[in-house]
Design an enzyme around this catalytic site. Structure first.
Site, PDB file in Angstrom:
ATOM      1  N   GLU B 127      32.017  28.636  45.605  1.00  0.00           N
ATOM      2  CA  GLU B 127      31.932  29.086  44.209  1.00  0.00           C
ATOM      3  C   GLU B 127      31.960  30.612  44.096  1.00  0.00           C
ATOM      4  OE1 GLU B 127      32.401  27.012  41.830  1.00  0.00           O
ATOM      5  OE2 GLU B 127      32.209  25.234  43.096  1.00  0.00           O
ATOM      6  N   HIS B 130      35.394  31.662  43.597  1.00  0.00           N
ATOM      7  CA  HIS B 130      35.845  31.592  42.190  1.00  0.00           C
ATOM      8  C   HIS B 130      35.331  32.792  41.402  1.00  0.00           C
ATOM      9  CE1 HIS B 130      37.717  27.764  42.545  1.00  0.00           C
ATOM     10  NE2 HIS B 130      36.611  27.044  42.633  1.00  0.00           N
ATOM     11  N   HIS B 136      41.802  27.412  43.585  1.00  0.00           N
ATOM     12  CA  HIS B 136      41.764  26.473  44.710  1.00  0.00           C
ATOM     13  C   HIS B 136      42.958  26.638  45.645  1.00  0.00           C
ATOM     14  CE1 HIS B 136      38.847  23.745  42.363  1.00  0.00           C
ATOM     15  NE2 HIS B 136      38.195  24.484  43.251  1.00  0.00           N
TER      16      HIS B 136
END
Lengths: 121, 188
Positions: B127, B130, B136
């Site tokens: 995470e 991100h 992804h």
């Protein structure tokens, strides 16, 4: 009206806490291919929509038909996740779909929620 | 590797702060364990890019806000209970980092025997990718691959992760490709 057996109630409660119940249900689509009409396929389409592989349908809801658009989405999914690209719901693909995962869309786009809920006055 | 649309990044990104929500916590993992796990996860990314991560004292002013949430928690992406979706985070420079409180978050699989235990450090490392702007990856071995099986640990950045994040922020001057695990060197 027949009241539910208490034992059944307990089992239902157990089922509610079983892991990943909604996605695990997708295993019933194993080996399905284009042209198949399977009850619950619309839920799988919602999964593909959620993670960026299917656009919102022209009609109001997703159908249960394994159509050409779904096949394209499936092929894209298989390619994106480095799975064998078969265009079918083979065991590798079903296994990937039912695996726990990050909630961020594979399409990459994730707008801050505040921007999605702006109200014009 | 892949990016979010528009390739958003933190700018300037030299130093970012993070903090844990005081209200959205899990009780069965100690706060010291959670802090140690996130410190290691942030350190992996800061080892490859010239960005420092420090724990903020004040949650409200932190760049990265971390919390454990259950079900519908107001961001339009409700969590779904045990397994399914494990966590999500927002692209730069939003900083929100949400973990599904319903998961059995594991610090150590030796002590946690649950079949549905999920490695907190692996998900934290993913995470953070991100939060930094990585989407992804298609590389199965990469930290930024979207899925993670229960009782699986995947915390080491792979070449794909490193190349992706360094294209956004540049390389940490102290980083050497040889410092990646031998498996990565082989792939490279």
């Amino acid at each position: 009206r027949i009241l539910p057996d208490p034992a059944v109630t307990v089992l239902t409660a157990t089922a509610n806490v079983s892991p990943n119940a909604a996605w695990h249900d997708f295993t019933k689509f194993l080996d399905a291919g284009k042209g198949s009409q399977l009850v619950g396929m619309s839920e799988l389409k919602k999964y593909f929509h959620r993670f960026g592989y299917l656009p919102v349908p022209d009609t109001t809801n997703f159908t249960d038909l394994f159509d050409k658009q779904f096949e394209s989405a499936l092929t894209l999914y298989q390619s994106k996740l480095s799975l064998p690209v078969t265009g079918k719901l083979d065991s590798d693909t079903i296994s990937a779909i039912t695996s726990p995962r990050c909630g961020v869309s594979d399409a990459g786009l994730r707008m801050p929620a505040a921007k999605l809920h702006t109200t014009r006055r | 590797f892949a990016y979010f649309y528009g390739k958003p990044r933190w700018a300037p990104a030299k130093s970012l702060t993070y903090a844990f929500s005081p209200n959205h916590v899990i009780s069965y993992v100690s706060s010291s364990d959670i802090e140690a796990i996130f410190h290691r996860a942030f350190s992996r990314w800061s080892a490859v890019i010239p960005v420092n991560f420090t724990k903020a004292k004040d949650y409200s002013s932190a760049d990265i806000k971390i919390g454990f949430y259950k079900g519908d928690h107001g961001d339009g992406e409700p969590f779904d209970g045990v397994l399914g979706v494990l966590a999500h985070a927002f692209s730069p420079e939003n900083g929100r980092f949400h973990l599904d409180a319903a998961e059995t978050w594991a610090v150590d699989f030796e002590s946690d025997k649950s079949k549905v235990a999920v490695d907190l450090e692996s998900v934290a490392t993913h995470e953070i990718g991100h939060v930094l702007g990585l989407a992804h990856s298609s590389v199965k071995e990469a930290v930024m691959y979207p899925s993670l099986s229960p009782r699986t640990k995947k915390v080491d950045l792979k070449m794909d992760d490193v190349e992706g994040v360094q294209a956004l922020y540049g390389s940490n001057p102290n980083f050497k490709y040889s410092s990646l695990q031998s498996e990565n060197s082989y792939n490279h």
